[in-house]
Design an enzyme around this catalytic site. Structure first.
Site, PDB file in Angstrom:
ATOM      1  N   GLY A  10      32.764  39.960  39.616  1.00  0.00           N
ATOM      2  CA  GLY A  10      33.618  40.544  38.835  1.00  0.00           C
ATOM      3  C   GLY A  10      32.659  41.808  38.335  1.00  0.00           C
ATOM      4  O   GLY A  10      31.541  41.945  38.074  1.00  0.00           O
ATOM      5  N   ARG A  72      34.235  39.078  45.656  1.00  0.00           N
ATOM      6  CA  ARG A  72      33.745  37.543  45.202  1.00  0.00           C
ATOM      7  C   ARG A  72      33.399  37.152  46.804  1.00  0.00           C
ATOM      8  O   ARG A  72      33.961  35.729  46.919  1.00  0.00           O
ATOM      9  CB  ARG A  72      34.711  36.821  44.465  1.00  0.00           C
ATOM     10  CG  ARG A  72      34.871  37.535  43.123  1.00  0.00           C
ATOM     11  CD  ARG A  72      35.388  36.496  42.290  1.00  0.00           C
ATOM     12  NE  ARG A  72      35.518  36.939  40.992  1.00  0.00           N
ATOM     13  CZ  ARG A  72      34.927  37.057  39.893  1.00  0.00           C
ATOM     14  NH1 ARG A  72      33.733  36.435  39.999  1.00  0.00           N
ATOM     15  NH2 ARG A  72      35.295  37.493  38.647  1.00  0.00           N
ATOM     16  N   ASP A 103      25.699  34.380  38.675  1.00  0.00           N
ATOM     17  CA  ASP A 103      24.966  33.569  39.546  1.00  0.00           C
ATOM     18  C   ASP A 103      25.738  33.058  40.955  1.00  0.00           C
ATOM     19  O   ASP A 103      24.861  32.849  41.765  1.00  0.00           O
ATOM     20  CB  ASP A 103      25.391  32.299  38.563  1.00  0.00           C
ATOM     21  CG  ASP A 103      26.523  31.893  38.105  1.00  0.00           C
ATOM     22  OD1 ASP A 103      27.587  32.786  38.380  1.00  0.00           O
ATOM     23  OD2 ASP A 103      26.685  30.720  37.542  1.00  0.00           O
ATOM     24  N   THR A 125      27.000  40.269  34.021  1.00  0.00           N
ATOM     25  CA  THR A 125      28.331  39.599  33.762  1.00  0.00           C
ATOM     26  C   THR A 125      28.554  39.705  32.551  1.00  0.00           C
ATOM     27  O   THR A 125      27.787  39.804  31.393  1.00  0.00           O
ATOM     28  CB  THR A 125      28.234  38.014  33.982  1.00  0.00           C
ATOM     29  OG1 THR A 125      29.301  37.563  33.248  1.00  0.00           O
ATOM     30  CG2 THR A 125      27.091  37.384  33.487  1.00  0.00           C
ATOM     31  N   ASP A 127      30.300  37.966  30.613  1.00  0.00           N
ATOM     32  CA  ASP A 127      30.379  36.654  29.818  1.00  0.00           C
ATOM     33  C   ASP A 127      28.850  36.475  29.429  1.00  0.00           C
ATOM     34  O   ASP A 127      28.989  35.668  28.428  1.00  0.00           O
ATOM     35  CB  ASP A 127      30.449  35.554  30.897  1.00  0.00           C
ATOM     36  CG  ASP A 127      32.013  35.531  31.308  1.00  0.00           C
ATOM     37  OD1 ASP A 127      32.774  36.332  30.795  1.00  0.00           O
ATOM     38  OD2 ASP A 127      32.281  34.724  31.934  1.00  0.00           O
ATOM     39  N   ASP A 129      26.492  34.900  30.397  1.00  0.00           N
ATOM     40  CA  ASP A 129      25.937  33.581  30.229  1.00  0.00           C
ATOM     41  C   ASP A 129      24.932  33.095  31.571  1.00  0.00           C
ATOM     42  O   ASP A 129      24.604  32.107  31.885  1.00  0.00           O
ATOM     43  CB  ASP A 129      27.209  32.750  30.627  1.00  0.00           C
ATOM     44  CG  ASP A 129      27.882  32.990  31.841  1.00  0.00           C
ATOM     45  OD1 ASP A 129      27.583  33.980  32.487  1.00  0.00           O
ATOM     46  OD2 ASP A 129      29.085  32.386  32.391  1.00  0.00           O
ATOM     47  N   ARG A 171      34.372  32.377  30.316  1.00  0.00           N
ATOM     48  CA  ARG A 171      34.773  31.072  31.493  1.00  0.00           C
ATOM     49  C   ARG A 171      34.383  29.796  30.842  1.00  0.00           C
ATOM     50  O   ARG A 171      34.626  28.911  30.550  1.00  0.00           O
ATOM     51  CB  ARG A 171      34.241  31.713  32.590  1.00  0.00           C
ATOM     52  CG  ARG A 171      34.623  30.401  33.826  1.00  0.00           C
ATOM     53  CD  ARG A 171      34.258  30.932  35.360  1.00  0.00           C
ATOM     54  NE  ARG A 171      35.540  31.807  35.523  1.00  0.00           N
ATOM     55  CZ  ARG A 171      36.636  31.487  36.039  1.00  0.00           C
ATOM     56  NH1 ARG A 171      36.705  29.989  36.498  1.00  0.00           N
ATOM     57  NH2 ARG A 171      37.495  32.127  36.689  1.00  0.00           N
TER      58      ARG A 171
HETATM   59  O1  F6P Z   1      33.033  36.293  35.339  1.00  0.00           O
HETATM   60  C1  F6P Z   1      33.312  37.301  34.475  1.00  0.00           C
HETATM   61  C2  F6P Z   1      34.849  37.206  34.406  1.00  0.00           C
HETATM   62  O2  F6P Z   1      35.095  38.270  33.716  1.00  0.00           O
HETATM   63  C3  F6P Z   1      35.367  36.035  33.654  1.00  0.00           C
HETATM   64  O3  F6P Z   1      35.123  36.228  32.247  1.00  0.00           O
HETATM   65  C4  F6P Z   1      36.657  35.869  34.299  1.00  0.00           C
HETATM   66  O4  F6P Z   1      37.120  34.614  33.987  1.00  0.00           O
HETATM   67  C5  F6P Z   1      36.448  36.361  35.662  1.00  0.00           C
HETATM   68  O5  F6P Z   1      35.314  37.288  35.587  1.00  0.00           O
HETATM   69  C6  F6P Z   1      37.648  36.915  35.922  1.00  0.00           C
HETATM   70  O6  F6P Z   1      37.535  37.316  37.300  1.00  0.00           O
HETATM   71  P1  F6P Z   1      38.623  38.170  38.304  1.00  0.00           P
HETATM   72  O7  F6P Z   1      38.279  39.862  37.956  1.00  0.00           O
HETATM   73  O8  F6P Z   1      38.296  38.031  39.564  1.00  0.00           O
HETATM   74  O9  F6P Z   1      40.218  38.155  37.860  1.00  0.00           O
END
Ligand code: F6P
Length: 347
Positions: A10, A72, A103, A125, A127, A129, A171
């Site tokens: 992401g 991804r 990760d 990220t 997040d 994390d 997440r």
């Molecule tokens: O990993 C970061 C994140 O923003 C998460 O918080 C979320 O669940 C996910 O990516 C969303 O991913 P995408 O942009 O593929 O919908």
């Protein structure tokens, strides 16, 4: 040195600042040449590149997203994927690769490093994390956006005597929820680390009504669950790393709060708004420090390392340590939240 660079997973604000800093330091101080792979590992597999020069990386410091775009793509899932990556990297005569990602992205870097490629990672990220670092760039911007949203929701919640449930990203860890919730003065903050106690949520909402406040703000991380429950998701499709698209806990919670308390409740999902737009000054600064540190590390002869922030210092750790486990919200911050709430009645 010839260096490849990519952004995986992401996106988040600050990616361009890392790219710009590494390229500037590399070209101006070491005489490096750079090749940018488009859309994460997909660009390596399909050999889709763009030149990274002083010119192509100019004017991007303040821009969100990533000039290299992202995906991804999971190399592990593609038969012969690692061999293909190494072939393309050899074709471009690259000495090393810098991967900006979380990760999942770093797990591919590590696998390539184990096959002999010099790799350095930069922790990314919203997040926040990734373990081993005190901060990932992009997180500060996401928190600023979420905090502003919580601030804004106060006035409309108050005007209508409503409970507003705000769903934010997170997440496996509730860093955005905790930070924007505390900074925005939320009455209830719910995170993936602690199962939702719906009786307690309703008690906190009701307590506020009984003490002169006619509205409440609840901040919930997308990954929060009820005890023994599954994470709320948008369908059952998973990405190539096995993650479902989380979404919906805010709405489920809002319905439950309204049903139990009879207070009118609305939910708002901030979603990708948190990842869009211009990075904060803090994220530009952190991202720039990471970019410079990443190219310096390669020239110091190091590989399979992740640049990290420890306190106020930039240092580095083994890539393997960073992906070993998720960095979750600790008891200290959870205690701050509890300290701001009325304690449960003595039984
Ligand atoms: O990993 C970061 C994140 O923003 C998460 O918080 C979320 O669940 C996910 O990516 C969303 O991913 P995408 O942009 O593929 O919908």
């Amino acid at each position: 040195m010839r260096v490849g660079m990519l952004t995986g997973g992401g996106d988040c604000p600050g990616l361009n600042a890392v790219i710009r800093a590494a390229v500037r330091k590399g070209i101006q101080h070491y005489g490096d040449e750079f090749v940018g792979f488009m859309e994460g590992w997909r660009g390596v597999l399909d050999d889709v590149t763009m030149p990274l020069t002083l010119e192509t990386t100019s004017g991007i410091l303040h821009r969100g997203g990533t000039i290299l775009r992202s995906s991804r793509t999971n190399v592990k899932k593609i038969p012969g994927g690692f061999e293909k990556c190494l072939e393309v990297i050899q074709k471009h005569k690259l000495d090393a690769l810098i991967a900006l990602g979380g990760d999942d992205t770093q797990s591919i870097s590590l696998a390539l490093a184990e096959r002999g490629l010099k790799c350095v990672g930069v922790p990314k990220t919203v997040d926040n994390d990734l373990s081993g670092t005190d901060a990932c760039f992009g997180f500060d911007t996401a928190v600023s956006i979420a905090t502003e949203a919580v601030d804004r929701l106060h006035s409309t919640a108050e005007a209508h005597n409503r409970v507003m449930v705000v769903e934010v990203m997170g997440r496996d860890a509730g860093w955005i929820a905790v930070t924007s919730g505390i900074a925005g003065g939320a009455d209830v903050i719910l995170v993936p680390e602690v199962p939702i106690d719906i009786d307690e949520v309703c008690r906190l909402v009701t307590y506020r009504r009984e003490h002169g406040k006619l509205f409440s703000i609840v901040v919930v991380a997308e990954g929060a669950t009820f005890p023994g429950g599954e994470q709320e998701s948008h369908g059952t499709n998973v990405d190539s790393f096995g993650h479902v698209r989380l979404s919906g806990i805010g709405q489920v919670l809002a319905e439950e709060i309204e049903k139990r308390t009879k207070y009118e409740t609305r939910s708002v999902n901030l979603g990708h708004t948190q990842r869009g737009g211009t990075p904060t000054a803090y994220d530009r600064m952190l991202a720039t420090r990471y970019g410079v540190a990443a190219i310096d590390l390669l020239h110091a002869g190091k590989s399979s390392r992740l640049v990290v922030l420890r306190g106020t210092e930039i240092t580095d750790i083994p890539l393997a340590d960073a992906i070993a486990k998720t960095r979750t919200v600790g008891e200290d911050l959870l205690a701050v939240i509890k300290g701001l709430q009325p304690p449960p009645p003595a039984v």
